[in-house]
Design a protein around this motif. Structure first.
Motif, PDB file in Angstrom:
ATOM      1  N   GLN A  93      -0.645   7.594 -87.959  1.00  0.00           N
ATOM      2  CA  GLN A  93       0.559   7.732 -87.140  1.00  0.00           C
ATOM      3  C   GLN A  93       0.169   7.843 -85.666  1.00  0.00           C
ATOM      4  O   GLN A  93      -0.683   8.639 -85.293  1.00  0.00           O
ATOM      5  N   VAL A  94       0.822   7.023 -84.840  1.00  0.00           N
ATOM      6  CA  VAL A  94       0.528   7.029 -83.408  1.00  0.00           C
ATOM      7  C   VAL A  94       1.719   7.483 -82.572  1.00  0.00           C
ATOM      8  O   VAL A  94       1.587   7.750 -81.379  1.00  0.00           O
ATOM      9  N   LYS A  95       2.909   7.554 -83.179  1.00  0.00           N
ATOM     10  CA  LYS A  95       4.094   8.120 -82.537  1.00  0.00           C
ATOM     11  C   LYS A  95       4.865   8.907 -83.579  1.00  0.00           C
ATOM     12  O   LYS A  95       5.016   8.468 -84.724  1.00  0.00           O
ATOM     13  N   THR A  96       5.374  10.074 -83.204  1.00  0.00           N
ATOM     14  CA  THR A  96       6.167  10.871 -84.126  1.00  0.00           C
ATOM     15  C   THR A  96       7.552  10.237 -84.303  1.00  0.00           C
ATOM     16  O   THR A  96       7.977   9.383 -83.509  1.00  0.00           O
ATOM     17  N   ALA A  97       8.248  10.693 -85.347  1.00  0.00           N
ATOM     18  CA  ALA A  97       9.610  10.215 -85.572  1.00  0.00           C
ATOM     19  C   ALA A  97      10.502  10.529 -84.371  1.00  0.00           C
ATOM     20  O   ALA A  97      11.336   9.707 -83.957  1.00  0.00           O
ATOM     21  N   GLN A  98      10.321  11.712 -83.777  1.00  0.00           N
ATOM     22  CA  GLN A  98      11.118  12.114 -82.619  1.00  0.00           C
ATOM     23  C   GLN A  98      10.860  11.223 -81.417  1.00  0.00           C
ATOM     24  O   GLN A  98      11.793  10.835 -80.691  1.00  0.00           O
ATOM     25  N   GLN A  99       9.611  10.852 -81.189  1.00  0.00           N
ATOM     26  CA  GLN A  99       9.273   9.978 -80.061  1.00  0.00           C
ATOM     27  C   GLN A  99       9.919   8.602 -80.225  1.00  0.00           C
ATOM     28  O   GLN A  99      10.466   8.038 -79.261  1.00  0.00           O
ATOM     29  N   VAL A 100       9.891   8.068 -81.440  1.00  0.00           N
ATOM     30  CA  VAL A 100      10.496   6.760 -81.676  1.00  0.00           C
ATOM     31  C   VAL A 100      12.013   6.841 -81.538  1.00  0.00           C
ATOM     32  O   VAL A 100      12.650   5.930 -80.988  1.00  0.00           O
ATOM     33  N   GLN A 101      12.610   7.933 -82.019  1.00  0.00           N
ATOM     34  CA  GLN A 101      14.055   8.100 -81.863  1.00  0.00           C
ATOM     35  C   GLN A 101      14.458   8.176 -80.393  1.00  0.00           C
ATOM     36  O   GLN A 101      15.476   7.608 -79.978  1.00  0.00           O
ATOM     37  N   SER A 116      17.903   3.880 -91.369  1.00  0.00           N
ATOM     38  CA  SER A 116      16.603   3.654 -90.733  1.00  0.00           C
ATOM     39  C   SER A 116      16.417   2.172 -90.424  1.00  0.00           C
ATOM     40  O   SER A 116      16.806   1.301 -91.211  1.00  0.00           O
ATOM     41  N   THR A 117      15.824   1.917 -89.263  1.00  0.00           N
ATOM     42  CA  THR A 117      15.736   0.547 -88.739  1.00  0.00           C
ATOM     43  C   THR A 117      14.314   0.213 -88.314  1.00  0.00           C
ATOM     44  O   THR A 117      13.636   1.033 -87.678  1.00  0.00           O
ATOM     45  N   LEU A 118      13.886  -0.994 -88.649  1.00  0.00           N
ATOM     46  CA  LEU A 118      12.587  -1.473 -88.187  1.00  0.00           C
ATOM     47  C   LEU A 118      12.700  -1.853 -86.720  1.00  0.00           C
ATOM     48  O   LEU A 118      13.529  -2.689 -86.348  1.00  0.00           O
ATOM     49  N   VAL A 119      11.890  -1.243 -85.878  1.00  0.00           N
ATOM     50  CA  VAL A 119      11.893  -1.538 -84.450  1.00  0.00           C
ATOM     51  C   VAL A 119      10.881  -2.624 -84.117  1.00  0.00           C
ATOM     52  O   VAL A 119      11.161  -3.559 -83.361  1.00  0.00           O
ATOM     53  N   LYS A 120       9.697  -2.538 -84.730  1.00  0.00           N
ATOM     54  CA  LYS A 120       8.645  -3.505 -84.420  1.00  0.00           C
ATOM     55  C   LYS A 120       7.652  -3.601 -85.566  1.00  0.00           C
ATOM     56  O   LYS A 120       7.322  -2.590 -86.191  1.00  0.00           O
ATOM     57  N   TYR A 141       0.884  -3.014 -86.572  1.00  0.00           N
ATOM     58  CA  TYR A 141       1.619  -1.986 -85.822  1.00  0.00           C
ATOM     59  C   TYR A 141       3.023  -1.947 -86.413  1.00  0.00           C
ATOM     60  O   TYR A 141       3.730  -2.967 -86.461  1.00  0.00           O
ATOM     61  N   ILE A 142       3.432  -0.773 -86.869  1.00  0.00           N
ATOM     62  CA  ILE A 142       4.715  -0.600 -87.549  1.00  0.00           C
ATOM     63  C   ILE A 142       5.492   0.511 -86.859  1.00  0.00           C
ATOM     64  O   ILE A 142       4.977   1.626 -86.693  1.00  0.00           O
ATOM     65  N   GLU A 143       6.718   0.214 -86.450  1.00  0.00           N
ATOM     66  CA  GLU A 143       7.546   1.231 -85.786  1.00  0.00           C
ATOM     67  C   GLU A 143       8.920   1.249 -86.433  1.00  0.00           C
ATOM     68  O   GLU A 143       9.617   0.227 -86.485  1.00  0.00           O
ATOM     69  N   VAL A 144       9.304   2.419 -86.940  1.00  0.00           N
ATOM     70  CA  VAL A 144      10.577   2.579 -87.656  1.00  0.00           C
ATOM     71  C   VAL A 144      11.342   3.762 -87.067  1.00  0.00           C
ATOM     72  O   VAL A 144      10.803   4.867 -86.954  1.00  0.00           O
ATOM     73  N   ALA A 145      12.607   3.516 -86.705  1.00  0.00           N
ATOM     74  CA  ALA A 145      13.476   4.584 -86.206  1.00  0.00           C
ATOM     75  C   ALA A 145      14.283   5.139 -87.367  1.00  0.00           C
ATOM     76  O   ALA A 145      14.966   4.396 -88.085  1.00  0.00           O
ATOM     77  N   ALA A 146      14.195   6.459 -87.585  1.00  0.00           N
ATOM     78  CA  ALA A 146      14.927   7.094 -88.682  1.00  0.00           C
ATOM     79  C   ALA A 146      16.428   7.067 -88.408  1.00  0.00           C
ATOM     80  O   ALA A 146      16.872   7.256 -87.276  1.00  0.00           O
ATOM     81  N   GLY A 147      17.218   6.839 -89.458  1.00  0.00           N
ATOM     82  CA  GLY A 147      18.666   6.821 -89.314  1.00  0.00           C
ATOM     83  C   GLY A 147      19.262   8.211 -89.449  1.00  0.00           C
ATOM     84  O   GLY A 147      18.657   9.111 -90.045  1.00  0.00           O
ATOM     85  N   THR A 148      20.452   8.387 -88.910  1.00  0.00           N
ATOM     86  CA  THR A 148      21.113   9.690 -88.998  1.00  0.00           C
ATOM     87  C   THR A 148      21.460  10.045 -90.447  1.00  0.00           C
ATOM     88  O   THR A 148      21.549  11.219 -90.807  1.00  0.00           O
ATOM     89  N   SER A 182       9.293   7.248 -90.990  1.00  0.00           N
ATOM     90  CA  SER A 182       9.732   6.957 -89.627  1.00  0.00           C
ATOM     91  C   SER A 182       8.652   7.350 -88.635  1.00  0.00           C
ATOM     92  O   SER A 182       7.785   8.177 -88.905  1.00  0.00           O
ATOM     93  N   GLY A 183       8.704   6.711 -87.452  1.00  0.00           N
ATOM     94  CA  GLY A 183       7.662   6.900 -86.456  1.00  0.00           C
ATOM     95  C   GLY A 183       6.932   5.587 -86.247  1.00  0.00           C
ATOM     96  O   GLY A 183       7.404   4.534 -86.666  1.00  0.00           O
ATOM     97  N   ALA A 184       5.785   5.652 -85.588  1.00  0.00           N
ATOM     98  CA  ALA A 184       4.989   4.453 -85.360  1.00  0.00           C
ATOM     99  C   ALA A 184       3.615   4.651 -85.991  1.00  0.00           C
ATOM    100  O   ALA A 184       3.026   5.732 -85.896  1.00  0.00           O
ATOM    101  N   TYR A 185       3.130   3.588 -86.624  1.00  0.00           N
ATOM    102  CA  TYR A 185       1.867   3.658 -87.347  1.00  0.00           C
ATOM    103  C   TYR A 185       1.000   2.442 -87.054  1.00  0.00           C
ATOM    104  O   TYR A 185       1.510   1.334 -86.819  1.00  0.00           O
ATOM    105  N   LYS A 186      -0.303   2.669 -87.070  1.00  0.00           N
ATOM    106  CA  LYS A 186      -1.267   1.581 -87.093  1.00  0.00           C
ATOM    107  C   LYS A 186      -1.896   1.587 -88.480  1.00  0.00           C
ATOM    108  O   LYS A 186      -2.380   2.629 -88.943  1.00  0.00           O
TER     109      LYS A 186
END
Length: 240
Positions: A93-101, A116-120, A141-148, A182-186
């Motif tokens: 994990q390179v970004k937390t769920a909160q950072q991506v949100q 939840s949505t795929l950002v990148k 590189y995977i980035e997912v924004a968690a849904g409400t 959710s969050g960003a991952y390598k």
């Protein structure tokens, strides 16, 4: 008599390789393929490294001599060994769920998605070419924004490896994170290339799944190169 021995030895060696590969391909055996959720393939799906080394040694010897039929069969056997290798998967994990949100809200007028949505999603090989006996490595590189309404999505990455002629070798799917997708991952798959694998371009198709639904994917190519490989060998490799 001498010619008979020269023919018999390679054929016996090929029978040995075939029996090894049959063990790999048996249901539940070392070559079993499918969807798993661990960082590495399940113990029943892992290849016996000693077996692969034996296959590589036999195939390497056959490629060193013999007629085109024997050499072609040896190349086919080495491709069969690819179905037996275990594809390990690692992610960080390179970004937390909160950072991506937070980033998502900045780009979308302060709003978060309900689901939840795929950002990148990007992936590729580094390096893009390897030699037999080395490991190929994908880098994603995977980035997912968690849904409400979906704060803990299931995120999986899948890799399908093909022969140079387009025939599927194996497909493996792995969970990116067992805690919170959710969050960003390598992340990436490690693909050991057995000795004797023929040179050529191996198509690879990756896909990303969000709550078991395919939401992204890429087609990349892996090149296997050999030193001073005869033109006849390349033709045989492409035929298989």
């Amino acid at each position: 008599m001498k010619n008979l021995k020269q023919i018999a030895k390679p054929m016996v060696a090929l029978l040995v390789v075939s029996s090894m590969l049959a063990g790999c391909a048996a249901p539940g055996g070392p070559g079993a393929t499918g969807t798993t959720t661990a960082g590495t393939e399940a113990a029943s799906g892992e290849c016996n490294t000693a077996m692969l080394a034996g296959i590589g040694a036999v195939v390497g010897g056959l490629l060193g001599g013999g007629n085109n039929t024997v050499r072609g069969a040896a190349l086919g056997a080495s491709l069969g060994a690819l179905a037996c290798v275990a594809l390990n998967y690692q992610s960080q994990q390179v970004k937390t769920a909160q950072q991506v949100q937070t980033d998502y809200k900045v780009a979308n007028k302060g709003k978060l998605p309900e689901q939840s949505t795929l950002v990148k999603y990007e992936t590729g090989f580094t390096p893009s070419s390897v030699r037999p006996g080395q490991k190929a490595q994908t880098n994603s590189y995977i980035e997912v924004a968690a849904g409400t309404r979906d704060p803990y999505p299931l995120v999986e990455e899948e890799l399908s490896l093909y022969k140079p002629n387009g025939e599927l070798i194996k497909t493996v799917r792995k969970v990116v994170s067992s805690n919170n997708g959710s969050g960003a991952y390598k992340g990436g798959f490690s693909i050991p290339m057995p000795e004797g694998v023929p040179q050529g371009i191996y198509p690879v198709r990756t896909a990303l799944y969000l709550n078991s639904k395919r939401v992204g994917g890429q087609d990349v190519k892996l090149q296997i190169v050999q030193r001073q490989a005869p033109a006849s060998e390349l033709q045989l490799a492409l035929a298989y």
